[in-house]
Design an enzyme around this catalytic site. Sequence first.
Site, PDB file in Angstrom:
ATOM      1  N   TYR A 144       0.851  -1.193   0.000  1.00  0.00           N
ATOM      2  CA  TYR A 144       0.000   0.000   0.000  1.00  0.00           C
ATOM      3  C   TYR A 144       0.881   1.234   0.000  1.00  0.00           C
ATOM      4  O   TYR A 144       1.802   1.350   0.808  1.00  0.00           O
ATOM      5  CB  TYR A 144      -0.908  -0.014   1.234  1.00  0.00           C
ATOM      6  N   ASP A 239       9.180   2.769   0.110  1.00  0.00           N
ATOM      7  CA  ASP A 239       8.132   3.495   0.820  1.00  0.00           C
ATOM      8  C   ASP A 239       8.396   3.298   2.316  1.00  0.00           C
ATOM      9  O   ASP A 239       8.099   2.242   2.878  1.00  0.00           O
ATOM     10  CB  ASP A 239       6.761   2.948   0.418  1.00  0.00           C
ATOM     11  N   LYS A 267       4.272  10.214   8.468  1.00  0.00           N
ATOM     12  CA  LYS A 267       4.047   9.791   9.855  1.00  0.00           C
ATOM     13  C   LYS A 267       5.036  10.399  10.858  1.00  0.00           C
ATOM     14  O   LYS A 267       4.862  11.536  11.280  1.00  0.00           O
ATOM     15  CB  LYS A 267       4.020   8.258   9.920  1.00  0.00           C
TER      16      LYS A 267
END
Length: 424
Positions: A144, A239, A267
């Site tokens: 994802y 990622d 994040k």
Amino acid sequence: MNIEKSKNLFDRACKTIPGGVNSPVRACKNVHCDPLFIASAKGSHIQTVDGKDFIDFIGSWGPMLLGHAHEEVHKAICEASLRGTSYGAPCEAEVILAEKVCFALPSCDMVRMVNSGTEATMSALRLARAVTGKNKLVKIIGGYHGHGDAFLASAGSGLATFSIPGTPGVPQSTVQDTLLVPYNDLEAAKAIFEKHGDDIAAFFVEPCAGNMGLVLPLDGYLQGLRELCTKYGALLVFDEVITGFRVSYQGAQGRFNVIPDLTTMGKIIGGGLPVGAYGGKSEYMSRIAPAGDVYQAGTLSGNPLAMVAGIATLNILEKADYKGLEARVLAFVKELVGILQSKGLDVQYQHIASMFTLFFTDKPVHNFADVEKASVAIFESFYKQMREMGIFLSPSAFETAMVSFAHTDDDFNKTLDVAKQLKF
Ligand code: HOZ
């Protein structure tokens, strides 16, 4: 447990917000519960509007490695907010955070701040296409990278949670350039390069898959991808939205010693405020406007509050005892698994640093097909019972539990005591 206030808020929310939430998984739909509405959070604990306190293993899905409302992060945000909340012009905090990120991550000479991980991966893909002059991207089945159109093929996280293979609104012409391979399968990666090598701009991978639950790379997998990308002139994009500054201060790339061409982040580098970033060698990053010809922009990018929250967070993490936390989390996870196994359940676990996932299966888990063999029915029962007794877990079998430096041994022991009371 009485959750009347949460239920009332959810009913109200459903009238003005699609599905009552601003991100699908938090609706708890697939575990057949109503979501709990949060009133406050501090350290490793989170409190609901119904006055119930929980030990938090979501950690806002990753950013809160220091725990909630950390004193120094809070102070930095408050002080900065008195100086204004957005300027639309550069500020010093952007430079400081960029320097800290580039100093920490081996792959980054330069970094561009954006507002979310989704934006970071979309921008990195554009850059990879511009640099290579090729169009196709390879992504992992169950990987994802946010909700950018090109990445919404066999994606993990919310799409895996709700069994959505793709989504209406994404033209076939967009995903036709997205090639899929299973995680941890170097032969499949080789085969896709042999077939499409001339057209592949980038290979996107979460170095530790974190959106199909946590699944770690097998020995040599990341190195193998590095070699394939170099051989075929494709950019390797890590990622690290989840793993950056979590699996080590140098990210997964530092920990596994495999250096990607581009890295996407989010994040933790925003200390709990909205942020994203992508970075890499100057040679590539200087293609970004206004230094170069690849356009990408953002009104709130490099937001001063997010920057100072990120700086305060990294200042603490720089000196943090990652190894100590990793050892404590591993001991906790092993004990938790032992308790569940003693109840006759088949449980596998994956763990690294302060992340872990339990899979209710007797088979080892190395890719999304393995993840799908785990029982979501047992997960649902586990989730519901834990929640009822004050443990706040991700409401999905396809997510990763996040532990923080604020979690105490008492938090772990209380969680284990709750696990001992579970019935299946
Ligand atoms: N990447 C996060 C989940 N794995 C995003 C959280 C969300 O989808 O709300």
